[in-house]
Design an enzyme around this catalytic site. Structure first.
Site: not given
Length: 655
Positions: A271-272, A558, A609
Site C-alpha cells: 500500500s502506502m 482492489d 487491498h
C-alpha cells in the site's frame, strides 16, 4: 397431623425408647425408636461455621474490595457520577434514593475522592516513572547520545519461529519472558523444553526448532504483565526522545545484511509503503541526504516487491481530506450515519486526516493527463455513460429554499487539474504550507528536470516526477488485486457558506507547480467563506456505467486503490528509459479477486487491498522471489490495465 390428636408429644423413657404420648388415641405409647424420628432427635447438632468461613462473607468482601479499588483508580467523585445518570425510567423510590445521595454524603461528612486520594497518589507514583525524565527535560537537558539497551537473561524476550505442527500454536509468541511462556509450559511442556534447549554439540537450535530474540523495546520492557524490567528506563528516556531516523536505520540494516549474509536485500512493501520505498530509493543515494552514492541501490537492493502500491494516489484521499468522508462512511445505514456524525463528525474526521502529513502523499498525481478530463478518462469502459474524468460532481443542496446556493451558483464539476486547488482552498494555511514544502503532484517529461529532481525531496513520492535508481540488476515486482469495485470519484452536495478554521497565511500566495494551477491563495478575512460540501449519499445510479451508489462513482481496482494507480507505472511508465534509466526488470502480476463465500476475509483466493496479504498466490510469489527464484513470477493480467495505461498522455503535449 393425625385426626383427633391434640398436641401429641414424643417422650424418651428411662429405657431409652422413644414413645408417642397421645392419650385417648390408638397411637398412645406407640414405640418410635426404630423410625426416622429417632435419628433426627438423636443426631449430633452440626457445629456453627465461623463467619469468616462463610461464602456469603467472601462474596460481600470481594464486592467491597472491587468498589474500593474502583474508587481508588477512578478520577472524580463516584457519587457525583451516579447523580449524572438518567433514572427517569426507574420507579419513584429509586429516584428518591438517587436524590438523597448528596445528603447522605454530606451527613456523613464523607468525600470519597478526598478519602482515597492519598492511596491513589501512592499507586500513581508507583506505576508511573516519567517523573525523572520530565524533571531532566525541565532542567534543559537534551538528548546527546543514542542509547542501546542490552538485556540479561530474564529481560531477553525469546520468540518461537518453529513451523512444525507441535510448534505452530506458539509461532511468533514469546516463549520466554511472557505469559505465553506459562501457557506453553502448562499445555506443551515437552515442546517448550525442546525449543528452549540448545544442541549440546553445536550450541545452536536443536534440529527442527527455531528460537529467536524478540525485537524492539517491547521485547525487554517487562517479563510479564505486572513485572517490569526495562519499562522504567524506557519511560524516562522517552521524555528526551527525538525523531527516530527511520531511513538512516533502514539504510544501516540493509548494509548490515550485505556485510553479514553477503547477499543483497529484498524489499517488500504494501500500500502506502510503496511511496515510502520510492522516497527511500531517492534519499539513500542523494548527496546531503543518505549520501550512499549513485550505485548504492545497485549494490544493495536485489528486488522490490510492491504489493498493492498506491503509486499514483488513492481517490478516497481526495474525499477524506476535503470532507472527512469516503465510501466506508456513506454506505452505512441511517442509524450508523447518525451515530457517526453525533460522535465523530465529518469536520472532526477531516481535521484528523489533515493532521497526518503522510496522508497527503496519497492524493492523486498527474492531473488530467492521467485521470482524464470532462470528455473521457483512460479507464473509461467502452460502454461508459459516465466518465471518470470528473473527480468531483457538484449539485446544490437538496432543499433549495434553505440554501444560498442554486444550480447557477454551485461549483462546476471538477477534474483533477482543479480538484487539488479546490482541496487546498478548504484546508488551513498550515496544511497548505506542509503540502507545498513536502509534496508534488505533477507530471514531468523533461529529462533535464528529472535529473534536477534527484535532489528535490518534494518530488520523491511521485513516480511521474522522478527516475528509478540506475540499478540494472534490481527487479521490481508489482503484485496487486483486481476485479473488485473501487471508488473512483464522488457526487457532492454544496450548501451555504460557513466559517471554518482556514486562515490565510502571511505573504504572497505560493504556487505549487510551474503553471501555478495549485496555489495557497486565500482571502484573509474572518468571515464565513467556505461552502459546506458533503458526499450526496442519495445519488444511486445502478443503470449507469460505471455504477454510482451512495454518491460514490465506482471503477476498477482492489477495493481501495484504483487500477490506474496500481498498474500504470508498472506496465507503461517504468518501461520507458525516461523513468527507468537502468532498465530494471519490471514484472506485473495481477491476482484476480475470487473470495471464498464463507470466509469473512476471503480466504486464500482473495485479492482485496488488505486481505491480499493472506493470498496463497501472493505469498507463493514472495517466497519465490526471496529464495532467489524470481523468474517463476511472470507477467499475468486479468484486467485491461495495459490498454488503460497506454491512453495516459505520457509524451509531452505540443502547444
Amino acid at each position: 397431623m393425625v385426626t383427633g390428636m391434640q398436641n401429641p408429644i414424643v417422650n424418651i423413657g428411662e429405657d431409652g425408647r422413644m414413645r408417642l404420648s397421645a392419650p385417648s388415641t390408638p397411637w398412645h405409647e406407640l414405640d418410635l425408636s426404630d423410625s426416622f424420628m429417632n435419628a433426627v432427635a438423636t443426631a449430633p447438632k452440626p457445629k456453627p461455621v465461623p463467619i469468616w468461613k462463610k461464602r456469603r462473607l467472601v462474596f460481600v468482601l470481594g464486592g467491597l474490595l472491587g468498589v474500593f479499588f474502583g474508587w481508588l483508580f477512578t478520577e472524580g467523585d463516584p457519587l457525583a457520577a451516579l447523580q449524572a445518570l438518567d433514572f427517569s425510567e426507574l420507579n419513584s423510590d429509586v429516584q428518591n434514593l438517587m436524590a438523597d445521595l448528596p445528603s447522605i454524603s454530606g451527613a456523613l461528612s464523607l468525600n470519597m475522592t478526598e478519602m482515597f486520594q492519598p492511596g491513589r497518589e501512592w499507586l500513581n507514583s508507583k506505576g508511573t516513572s516519567f517523573v525523572v525524565g520530565r524533571e531532566v527535560a525541565a532542567r534543559g537537558q537534551k538528548k546527546m547520545h543514542s542509547v542501546i539497551l542490552i538485556p540479561g537473561i530474564v529481560s531477553s524476550g525469546l520468540e518461537s519461529w518453529g513451523t512444525k505442527a507441535d510448534q505452530a500454536p506458539f509461532f511468533r509468541k514469546r516463549i520466554w519472558a511472557s505469559t505465553a511462556m506459562l501457557r506453553s509450559i502448562l499445555t506443551s511442556k515437552d515442546t517448550w523444553v525442546a525449543a528452549m534447549s540448545l544442541d549440546p554439540d553445536t550450541g545452536v537450535d536443536q534440529e527442527g526448532y527455531k528460537v529467536r530474540a524478540a525485537q524492539g523495546l517491547d521485547a525487554a520492557s517487562s517479563f510479564m504483565p505486572g513485572y517490569w524490567i526495562w519499562q522504567k528506563v524506557i519511560e524516562n528516556l522517552a521524555a528526551l526522545d527525538v525523531r527516530d531516523g527511520y531511513f538512516s536505520r533502514l539504510k544501516s540494516q540493509i548494509e548490515l545484511n550485505l556485510n553479514v549474509n553477503k547477499k543483497k536485500t529484498v524489499l517488500v512493501s504494501h500500500s502506502m509503503g510503496a511511496l515510502v520505498v520510492l522516497w527511500f530509493l531517492k534519499w539513500v543515494e542523494a548527496d546531503g541526504f543518505g549520501n550512499g552514492g549513485a550505485d548504492w541501490c545497485e549494490r544493495h537492493i536485489n528486488d522490490w516487491v510492491n504489493i498493492a502500491g498506491t503509486l499514483l494516489g488513492v481517490p478516497k484521499a481526495m474525499s477524506a481530506l476535503l470532507s472527512g468522508e469516503m465510501r466506508d462512511t456513506v454506505e452505512i445505514n441511517a442509524a450508523g450515519v447518525y451515530l457517526l456524525e453525533r460522535y465523530f463528525s465529518r469536520g472532526e474526521r477531516a481535521k484528523l486526516f489533515r493532521s497526518w502529513a503522510g496522508a497527503a502523499s496519497m492524493m492523486l498525481k498527474g492531473g488530467n493527463d492521467v485521470w482524464g478530463d470532462t470528455q473521457s478518462a483512460p479507464d473509461d469502459r467502452e460502454n461508459a455513460t459516465l466518465s471518470g474524468g470528473n473527480i468531483y460532481y457538484f449539485k446544490p443542496e437538496a432543499y433549495m429554499n434553505t440554501s444560498e446556493i442554486s444550480q447557477d451558483t454551485t461549483t462546476s464539476n471538477l477534474t483533477m487539474d482543479d480538484a487539488t486547488t479546490y482541496v487546498l482552498e478548504h484546508v488551513p494555511s498550515s496544511y497548505q504550507k506542509m503540502m507545498g514544502s513536502n509534496y508534488s503532484f505533477g507530471f514531468e517529461r523533461s529529462p533535464e528536470q528529472l535529473v534536477k529532481n534527484d535532489l528535490d525531496h518534494r518530488k520523491w513520492t511521485n513516480p511521474l516526477e522522478i527516475r528509478l535508481p540506475n540499478a540494472p540488476s534490481m527487479s521490481i515486482y508489482c503484485l496487486y488485486g483486481t476485479g473488485k469495485e473501487t471508488e473512483r470519484s464522488y457526487f457532492y452536495q454544496q450548501g451555504g457558506y460557513e466559517s471554518d478554521e482556514v486562515t490565510a497565511g502571511p505573504g504572497s500566495p505560493e504556487c505549487f507547480d510551474a503553471a501555478c494551477r495549485n496555489s495557497t491563495a486565500r482571502v484573509a478575512l474572518d468571515m464565513p467563506l467556505t461552502r459546506r460540501s458533503w458526499i450526496d449519499s442519495s445519488v444511486t445510479l445502478d443503470t449507469q456505467e460505471p455504477a454510482v451508489r451512495s454518491g460514490v462513482v465506482f471503477g476498477e481496482g482492489d477495493g481501495t486503490v484504483s487500477l490506474l494507480s496500481l498498474g500504470s507505472m508498472c506496465v507503461e511508465g517504468w518501461k520507458r528509459d525516461l523513468y527507468n534509466p537502468g532498465r530494471s526488470k519490471i514484472v506485473t502480476h495481477e491476482i484476480k479477486h475470487e473470495p471464498l463465500a464463507f470466509d469473512v476475509r476471503g480466504g486464500p483466493t482473495t485479492a482485496d487491498h488488505v486481505d491480499i496479504l493472506g493470498s496463497s498466490e501472493m505469498n507463493e510469489a514472495v517466497m519465490d522471489i526471496s529464495t532467489g527464484h524470481g523468474e517463476r513470477v511472470k507477467d499475468r493480467f486479468h484486467s485491461n490495465i495495459r490498454e488503460y495505461a497506454a491512453k495516459i498522455r505520457w509524451d509531452k503535449v505540443q502547444s
